[in-house]
Design a protein around this motif. Sequence first.
Motif, short mmCIF file in Angstrom:
data_model
loop_
_atom_site.label_atom_id
_atom_site.label_comp_id
_atom_site.label_asym_id
_atom_site.label_seq_id
_atom_site.Cartn_x
_atom_site.Cartn_y
_atom_site.Cartn_z
N GLU A 160 -34.71 -28.54 -30.28
CA GLU A 160 -35.49 -29.42 -31.15
C GLU A 160 -34.68 -29.92 -32.33
O GLU A 160 -34.77 -31.10 -32.70
CB GLU A 160 -36.74 -28.70 -31.63
N GLN A 161 -33.90 -29.05 -32.96
CA GLN A 161 -33.16 -29.41 -34.16
C GLN A 161 -31.78 -29.98 -33.87
O GLN A 161 -31.11 -30.49 -34.77
CB GLN A 161 -33.02 -28.19 -35.08
N ARG A 162 -31.35 -29.85 -32.61
CA ARG A 162 -30.00 -30.31 -32.23
C ARG A 162 -28.93 -29.63 -33.07
O ARG A 162 -27.96 -30.26 -33.52
CB ARG A 162 -29.88 -31.82 -32.37
N GLU A 163 -29.10 -28.32 -33.27
CA GLU A 163 -28.11 -27.57 -34.02
C GLU A 163 -28.16 -26.10 -33.60
O GLU A 163 -29.19 -25.62 -33.11
CB GLU A 163 -28.32 -27.69 -35.52
N VAL A 164 -27.03 -25.41 -33.76
CA VAL A 164 -26.95 -23.99 -33.44
C VAL A 164 -26.31 -23.26 -34.60
O VAL A 164 -25.55 -23.85 -35.39
CB VAL A 164 -26.12 -23.74 -32.16
N SER A 165 -26.62 -22.00 -34.70
CA SER A 165 -25.97 -21.13 -35.69
C SER A 165 -25.21 -20.06 -34.94
O SER A 165 -25.81 -19.28 -34.18
CB SER A 165 -27.01 -20.48 -36.62
N ARG A 166 -23.91 -20.02 -35.14
CA ARG A 166 -23.11 -19.00 -34.48
C ARG A 166 -23.48 -17.62 -35.01
O ARG A 166 -23.88 -17.47 -36.17
CB ARG A 166 -21.62 -19.26 -34.70
N VAL A 167 -23.34 -16.62 -34.15
CA VAL A 167 -23.59 -15.25 -34.57
C VAL A 167 -22.61 -14.91 -35.71
O VAL A 167 -21.40 -15.09 -35.57
CB VAL A 167 -23.41 -14.27 -33.40
N GLY A 168 -23.16 -14.46 -36.83
CA GLY A 168 -22.32 -14.11 -37.97
C GLY A 168 -22.11 -15.25 -38.94
O GLY A 168 -21.39 -15.09 -39.93
#
Length: 474
Positions: free
Chosen positions: A259-267
């Motif tokens: 939905e947001q077209r974004e990811v947060s990498r672990v850490g």
Amino acid sequence: MADILIVDDEPVHCDSLQLFLEENGHRVSIASSAEQAFDLVERTPFRALLLDIRLPGLDGLSAIPRLRSRLGDAPIIVMTAFGTLDTAMESLKLGVFEYLIKPFSLSDLRGVLRRALASEATAPADPVTPAPPAGDAEAPAIIGTSPAMQRIFNQIAMVASTDVPVLITGESGTGKEIVAQTIHRYSRRGGSRFVPVLLAALSPGLIESELFGHARGSYTGAESHRTGLLEQAAGGTVLLDELGDIPLSLQVKLLRAIEQREVSRVGEDLPRRIDARFLAATNRSLPDLIARGLFREDLYYRLGVYHIELPPLRDRREDIPELARHFLSRVSALHPSRGFSSAAMDELLNRPWRGNVRELRNAVEHAALVSRGTLIAPSHLPLPLGGLPPRPSGSGVSMRSEVERWLKERIANEDPQTWKARLHGELLTEVEDDLIELTMRLCQDNQSAACRVLGVDPKTLRSKLATASLKRRT
């Protein structure tokens, strides 16, 4: 009331359509060729056109530009019983209103025509121009001319040029990944990466890192930064395969990424933008999983904006000959064969194909190897999935009846005290020896091929062949 032109060279079909349309208050004209249609559109301002693709002389698709120059924005409805993915894509490129697969119901036609005539009241949409497929000679092809597959071609054509998520469902082996690859190749993203993600194969402890990436030092063993699979598909397409197996704990994060077209990498706290189209595939019933609390309803609706349901092979048996010849041609360089005997093709047409197209492909490749360049016969085909074929009903001799006959003969001629001690072992030995002997004969004494047919390792087969040879000598 509307003036409607039917262009079709099948008189019976034209008569049926004309009667139906006139009963619904329309005025109908008929042309049996594109050339006749050109003359009629010069004289009458038709409000809709029903156009067959296969026509004598100029074909229907080739006639559309000239017809369009006279019809203006009047909707064109294409009809065909011989559609392919290419014709579906070309129809979309030419701006046809709808693509009907023959035979279609008159109620379906009524609905399409109602929408087509209503579309005249609004500004016509610009024709969608699909991107040409990315040039990949080794790309798998979708094979089939059955009505079921023509509907799939139409769906692929409609959705390929968009960026909406697509949910592809169907039994195992029906070709869900191939459909996803085809959608990608015909899309504007076809020149970028296609990233299949087999969710069930990812380690439960590392699945978040695999999908979204991780920062160096985010957990033990994370010695460097890692770009996740969703980021790796930049500008391309992600296929979330076996979607029904994704754990609930990850589903909310995946939904947010889509939905947001974004990811947060672990850490990491800073989100990263992604530009990828999402396709998903599963052989499981997601509504059932939702009812059991195992799948998020919002993720289902987000990924299922458009749904393609692939038919099992048993529902499109008319495609089996073409599929079999296609698979045979792909392995002919390594295992040349002269083709299929009529008996072998009958066997292919009548098998249950529980493993669908994948099982058919494996069976053809197996037969090409075993046949050693000769015409493929039924004996060259492996057993169907699920073991031995079912016992025949009615006429014919079944394995059960043969065992019963053998048992009655032995009981009638032997001392009852010896039955329990010997019959079980004798039957197994006799059946095994015959099975191995016949398999070796059918495989033309190729031990490697016989091992694959029997499902035993080479050492076991050599041992049993030596034992059988010793028995014959003694």
